[in-house]
Design a protein around this motif. Sequence first.
Motif, PDB file in Angstrom:
ATOM      1  N   ILE A  24      -5.166 -71.583  36.101  1.00 39.87           N
ATOM      2  CA  ILE A  24      -3.775 -71.157  35.904  1.00 39.87           C
ATOM      3  C   ILE A  24      -3.040 -70.922  37.228  1.00 39.87           C
ATOM      4  CG2 ILE A  24      -2.309 -69.344  34.913  1.00 39.87           C
ATOM      5  CD1 ILE A  24      -4.510 -69.143  32.661  1.00 39.87           C
ATOM      6  N   PRO A  25      -3.573 -70.109  38.148  1.00 40.56           N
ATOM      7  CA  PRO A  25      -2.844 -69.895  39.404  1.00 40.56           C
ATOM      8  C   PRO A  25      -2.705 -71.164  40.242  1.00 40.56           C
ATOM      9  CG  PRO A  25      -4.742 -68.406  39.253  1.00 40.56           C
ATOM     10  CD  PRO A  25      -4.758 -69.269  38.061  1.00 40.56           C
ATOM     11  N   VAL A  26      -3.681 -72.053  40.158  1.00 38.58           N
ATOM     12  CA  VAL A  26      -3.611 -73.307  40.926  1.00 38.58           C
ATOM     13  C   VAL A  26      -2.500 -74.199  40.373  1.00 38.58           C
ATOM     14  CG1 VAL A  26      -4.862 -75.405  41.573  1.00 38.58           C
ATOM     15  CG2 VAL A  26      -6.029 -73.187  41.628  1.00 38.58           C
TER      16      VAL A  26
ATOM     17  N   TYR B 139      -5.640 -80.671  40.619  1.00 35.94           N
ATOM     18  CA  TYR B 139      -4.637 -80.010  39.775  1.00 35.94           C
ATOM     19  C   TYR B 139      -3.435 -79.557  40.598  1.00 35.94           C
ATOM     20  CZ  TYR B 139      -7.956 -79.544  35.871  1.00 35.94           C
ATOM     21  OH  TYR B 139      -8.835 -79.778  34.867  1.00 35.94           O
ATOM     22  N   GLY B 140      -3.721 -78.843  41.670  1.00 36.27           N
ATOM     23  CA  GLY B 140      -2.637 -78.323  42.506  1.00 36.27           C
ATOM     24  C   GLY B 140      -1.819 -79.427  43.139  1.00 36.27           C
ATOM     25  N   CYS B 141      -2.503 -80.447  43.634  1.00 35.11           N
ATOM     26  CA  CYS B 141      -1.829 -81.572  44.286  1.00 35.11           C
ATOM     27  C   CYS B 141      -0.988 -82.363  43.274  1.00 35.11           C
ATOM     28  CB  CYS B 141      -2.871 -82.472  44.946  1.00 35.11           C
ATOM     29  SG  CYS B 141      -2.176 -83.872  45.832  1.00 35.11           S
TER      30      CYS B 141
ATOM     31  N   LEU C  11       8.782 -80.911  33.453  1.00 34.81           N
ATOM     32  CA  LEU C  11       7.721 -79.926  33.590  1.00 34.81           C
ATOM     33  C   LEU C  11       6.491 -80.224  32.728  1.00 34.81           C
ATOM     34  CD1 LEU C  11       6.692 -77.294  34.793  1.00 34.81           C
ATOM     35  CD2 LEU C  11       8.077 -76.054  33.127  1.00 34.81           C
ATOM     36  N   TYR C  12       6.679 -80.417  31.442  1.00 31.52           N
ATOM     37  CA  TYR C  12       5.521 -80.637  30.567  1.00 31.52           C
ATOM     38  C   TYR C  12       4.771 -81.930  30.896  1.00 31.52           C
ATOM     39  CZ  TYR C  12       6.047 -76.609  27.535  1.00 31.52           C
ATOM     40  OH  TYR C  12       6.092 -75.330  27.050  1.00 31.52           O
ATOM     41  N   PRO C  13       5.437 -83.063  31.071  1.00 32.03           N
ATOM     42  CA  PRO C  13       4.682 -84.271  31.464  1.00 32.03           C
ATOM     43  C   PRO C  13       3.975 -84.119  32.814  1.00 32.03           C
ATOM     44  CG  PRO C  13       6.817 -84.904  30.603  1.00 32.03           C
ATOM     45  CD  PRO C  13       6.823 -83.407  30.734  1.00 32.03           C
ATOM     46  N   ALA C  14       4.582 -83.404  33.746  1.00 29.37           N
ATOM     47  CA  ALA C  14       3.932 -83.180  35.041  1.00 29.37           C
ATOM     48  C   ALA C  14       2.669 -82.344  34.857  1.00 29.37           C
ATOM     49  CB  ALA C  14       4.889 -82.485  36.002  1.00 29.37           C
ATOM     50  N   LEU C  15       2.759 -81.301  34.071  1.00 33.71           N
ATOM     51  CA  LEU C  15       1.604 -80.447  33.813  1.00 33.71           C
ATOM     52  C   LEU C  15       0.505 -81.227  33.095  1.00 33.71           C
ATOM     53  CD1 LEU C  15       0.242 -77.646  33.822  1.00 33.71           C
ATOM     54  CD2 LEU C  15       1.441 -77.180  31.671  1.00 33.71           C
ATOM     55  N   LEU C  16       0.854 -81.937  32.042  1.00 36.18           N
ATOM     56  CA  LEU C  16      -0.150 -82.698  31.285  1.00 36.18           C
ATOM     57  C   LEU C  16      -0.780 -83.804  32.128  1.00 36.18           C
ATOM     58  CD1 LEU C  16       1.666 -82.948  27.835  1.00 36.18           C
ATOM     59  CD2 LEU C  16      -0.257 -81.458  28.448  1.00 36.18           C
ATOM     60  N   GLY C  17       0.031 -84.486  32.923  1.00 36.22           N
ATOM     61  CA  GLY C  17      -0.499 -85.530  33.797  1.00 36.22           C
ATOM     62  C   GLY C  17      -1.483 -84.968  34.809  1.00 36.22           C
ATOM     63  N   ALA C  18      -1.147 -83.814  35.375  1.00 37.67           N
ATOM     64  CA  ALA C  18      -2.041 -83.172  36.338  1.00 37.67           C
ATOM     65  C   ALA C  18      -3.319 -82.689  35.660  1.00 37.67           C
ATOM     66  CB  ALA C  18      -1.329 -82.002  37.015  1.00 37.67           C
ATOM     67  N   MET C  19      -3.194 -82.167  34.451  1.00 36.54           N
ATOM     68  CA  MET C  19      -4.374 -81.700  33.736  1.00 36.54           C
ATOM     69  C   MET C  19      -5.312 -82.859  33.418  1.00 36.54           C
ATOM     70  SD  MET C  19      -2.530 -78.841  31.301  1.00 36.54           S
ATOM     71  CE  MET C  19      -3.983 -78.414  30.347  1.00 36.54           C
ATOM     72  N   LEU C  20      -4.770 -83.985  33.045  1.00 37.69           N
ATOM     73  CA  LEU C  20      -5.618 -85.162  32.780  1.00 37.69           C
ATOM     74  C   LEU C  20      -6.215 -85.709  34.074  1.00 37.69           C
ATOM     75  CD1 LEU C  20      -3.541 -87.018  30.043  1.00 37.69           C
ATOM     76  CD2 LEU C  20      -5.741 -85.871  29.767  1.00 37.69           C
ATOM     77  N   GLY C  21      -5.392 -85.822  35.108  1.00 34.60           N
ATOM     78  CA  GLY C  21      -5.881 -86.329  36.394  1.00 34.60           C
ATOM     79  C   GLY C  21      -6.964 -85.442  36.982  1.00 34.60           C
ATOM     80  N   GLY C  22      -6.788 -84.135  36.886  1.00 30.75           N
ATOM     81  CA  GLY C  22      -7.796 -83.197  37.380  1.00 30.75           C
ATOM     82  C   GLY C  22      -9.104 -83.312  36.630  1.00 30.75           C
ATOM     83  N   ARG C  23      -9.015 -83.578  35.336  1.00 34.14           N
ATOM     84  CA  ARG C  23     -10.235 -83.744  34.550  1.00 34.14           C
ATOM     85  C   ARG C  23     -10.971 -85.035  34.920  1.00 34.14           C
ATOM     86  NH1 ARG C  23      -7.542 -79.975  32.288  1.00 34.14           N
ATOM     87  NH2 ARG C  23      -8.545 -78.426  30.981  1.00 34.14           N
ATOM     88  N   VAL C  24     -10.236 -86.081  35.238  1.00 29.12           N
ATOM     89  CA  VAL C  24     -10.875 -87.315  35.708  1.00 29.12           C
ATOM     90  C   VAL C  24     -11.611 -87.038  37.025  1.00 29.12           C
ATOM     91  CG1 VAL C  24     -10.440 -89.641  36.622  1.00 29.12           C
ATOM     92  CG2 VAL C  24      -9.312 -88.892  34.513  1.00 29.12           C
TER      93      VAL C  24
END
Length: 178
Positions: free
Chosen positions: A42-44, A90-92, A105-118
């Motif tokens: 969350i903070p990241v 995630y942060g990047c 905001l939401y697409p940026a968050l979801l994209g980062a969450m998926l990218g971070g999981r990869v």
Amino acid sequence: MERVHSATKNMITTALCIALGLVLPSAFHLVGAGSVFLPMHIPVLLCGLLCGWQYGAVCGGIVPLLSSVVTGMPPIFPTAPAMMLELCAYGCLTGLLYRQLRCPLYPALLGAMLGGRVVSGLANALFLGLAGQPYGITMFLTAAFVTGLPGIAIQILFVPLFVLALQKAGFFPRPAGR
């Protein structure tokens, strides 16, 4: 002068996010819910969205290492290096998508969450392989999407609300062009 003020605000916010990244997991682990609610994420995510990709990447890279050294969570190897890469991503990515590429905001968050999981999957395959521990697609899917589902829901619901509230209050500007 505004640029100096902004850099100072971003450094202070990043330091606060790093501190939250140390405190929140400890609080959640006290009740046995750390790996389910993903409190370090969350903070990241907030740091990248509020301060930009550079600050988010630094926050994400530092928090797991500091937490490992200070609290012993996550274990220094193989978990901490994998989490450092995951949270750095995630942060990047939140900063790049939201601040640089001006995604909503939401697409940026979801994209980062998926990218971070990869990144997490690739990093875990590498580090767990080096440690001689098994890791495969089933373990990846379970760890990345099933176990942390409550944490994913919290991130999707509360991170954007917090960002929007800080923007509305004037603490952080919306990215240019919005």
